[in-house]
Structures are given as C-alpha cells and as structure tokens.
Design an enzyme around this catalytic site. Structure first.
Site, PDB file in Angstrom:
ATOM      1  N   HIS A  35       0.848  -1.201   0.000  1.00 33.38           N
ATOM      2  CA  HIS A  35       0.000   0.000   0.000  1.00 33.38           C
ATOM      3  C   HIS A  35       0.885   1.254   0.000  1.00 33.38           C
ATOM      4  O   HIS A  35       2.091   1.177   0.222  1.00 33.38           O
ATOM      5  CB  HIS A  35      -0.811   0.089   1.292  1.00 33.38           C
ATOM      6  CG  HIS A  35      -1.720  -1.033   1.609  1.00 33.38           C
ATOM      7  ND1 HIS A  35      -3.073  -0.981   1.407  1.00 33.38           N
ATOM      8  CD2 HIS A  35      -1.483  -2.251   2.173  1.00 33.38           C
ATOM      9  CE1 HIS A  35      -3.642  -2.097   1.828  1.00 33.38           C
ATOM     10  NE2 HIS A  35      -2.706  -2.892   2.297  1.00 33.38           N
ATOM     11  N   GLU A 117       2.552  -0.810   4.387  1.00 34.38           N
ATOM     12  CA  GLU A 117       2.370   0.543   3.861  1.00 34.38           C
ATOM     13  C   GLU A 117       3.729   1.156   3.542  1.00 34.38           C
ATOM     14  O   GLU A 117       4.650   1.080   4.357  1.00 34.38           O
ATOM     15  CB  GLU A 117       1.675   1.444   4.890  1.00 34.38           C
ATOM     16  CG  GLU A 117       0.290   0.996   5.313  1.00 34.38           C
ATOM     17  CD  GLU A 117      -0.805   1.472   4.368  1.00 34.38           C
ATOM     18  OE1 GLU A 117      -0.492   2.150   3.359  1.00 34.38           O
ATOM     19  OE2 GLU A 117      -1.980   1.164   4.645  1.00 34.38           O
TER      20      GLU A 117
HETATM   21 ZN   LIG Z   1      -4.037   0.677   0.520  1.00 31.80          ZN
END
Ligand SMILES: [Zn+2]
Length: 184
Positions: A35, A117
């Site tokens: 992400h 992330e």
């Molecule tokens: Zn995401």
C-alpha cells in the site's frame, strides 16, 4: 527475524495498534499487500501515520483528518521515506488494511494477508531506502510464511480494483521484483 509474529526490535520499531483481531482459524498467511499512505496526503515524516493507526490522530490538526479520524484501520508495517520500518500489528493477527477485497476468488484479504504501507503517494517516486527495506522485509516474511510466493505479492489496487489505486504508478514493480529475485 520474526519472533511470535513481531520483527525483532533491531529491525523495526514496535507501536502496537488496537486495530486488529484474530485471523480465522485454519487460515494460512499467504498474501502480501503493498500500500501507500501519507497524512495529510503528500506530506511525509510528521508522525501522523503512527497517530492514525493508534487512533490518536487529532482531527483539529488538518481539515483532511476530519474525514478519517473516526476510522479504525491499521497495517502490519509501515516503511518511512528513510526506510525505517514500524510494526503495528503481529503478523499472526488480522490487521485492518485491505477493506473490501478479493484475490484469486477469495474475499476479505485481511483474513489471510499481511499489509505493508509505504510512506508515499501514487505519483511520488519511492526512495531507494524504501525499496531496500521492503525487499529485506519481504524476504523475512517469505521465510516465516512460505505460502507468500512471489506471485502472491500484490498491490492494494490489485485486490480492490476500482476502489483503490495504491501503491500507484510511482511504485516500480520491476525494480522491486528484480531485487527480490537477486537473492542478495
Ligand atoms: Zn491501501
């Protein structure tokens, strides 16, 4: 190295988030989801991502925060622009990163995936340090969770098409997969 679902403190900062629950029984960890996140969008290095995942974001700090402050979300890890890894949720627990999602016909990817992330945006080139840290982290995860084969490493965009675009065009999949394949 991973011990009881956590990276050793020498590898990652530990900032346990309350935003997780148990994975379903008899489900193997078998997917890695990449992400991006930045808070406010396009701003880096201000600690707001940590605050967001710890439900401590002050919505008065920025108008954008008022739209997200009540969300309870998390990822297992975040890699900063400097390549520093922070872990929020044990890899053995179910972090809340994917939302409505599907991979290879199986819904609700949070049940069986690990979410990483990258601090960034869809259009800002990621840093060299982020690729290095992501490759090292991926190798550790593939050792601990061998069902995360190279073909089961995807972007959020791949499991929630039409809804999510991250990690975006800025993420160089061939660079990442190339480094991963080198095995050094
Ligand atoms: Zn995401």
């Amino acid at each position: 190295m991973i011990l009881n679902g956590w990276l050793l403190p020498a590898i990652a900062l530990h900032k346990p988030s309350p935003n997780f629950n148990a994975r379903p029984e008899l489900v193997d960890v078998s997917l890695l989801v990449v992400h991006n996140i930045s808070l406010p969008p396009g701003e880096f290095g201000n600690g707001c991502i940590d605050q967001f995942f710890l439900n401590q974001l002050d919505s008065s700090q920025h108008s954008y925060f008022q739209t997200i402050a009540d969300l309870c979300v998390s990822a297992h890890c975040m890699i900063s622009r400097a390549g520093v890894i922070t872990q929020y949720v044990s890899f053995d627990e179910r972090a809340w990163h994917a939302g409505q999602s599907c991979f290879d016909g199986i819904d609700d990817c949070n049940n069986y995936s690990i979410g990483i992330e990258l601090e960034g945006t869809d259009t800002t080139p990621y840093t060299h340090q982020q690729y290095v840290a992501l490759v090292e982290l991926t190798r550790m995860l593939q050792l601990a969770y061998p069902q995360i084969t190279d073909s089961r490493i995807v972007g959020h965009c791949d499991i929630a098409p039409g809804r999510k675009t991250d990690p975006g065009d800025a993420f160089d999949w061939s660079l990442y997969r190339g480094k991963l394949a080198l095995g050094v």
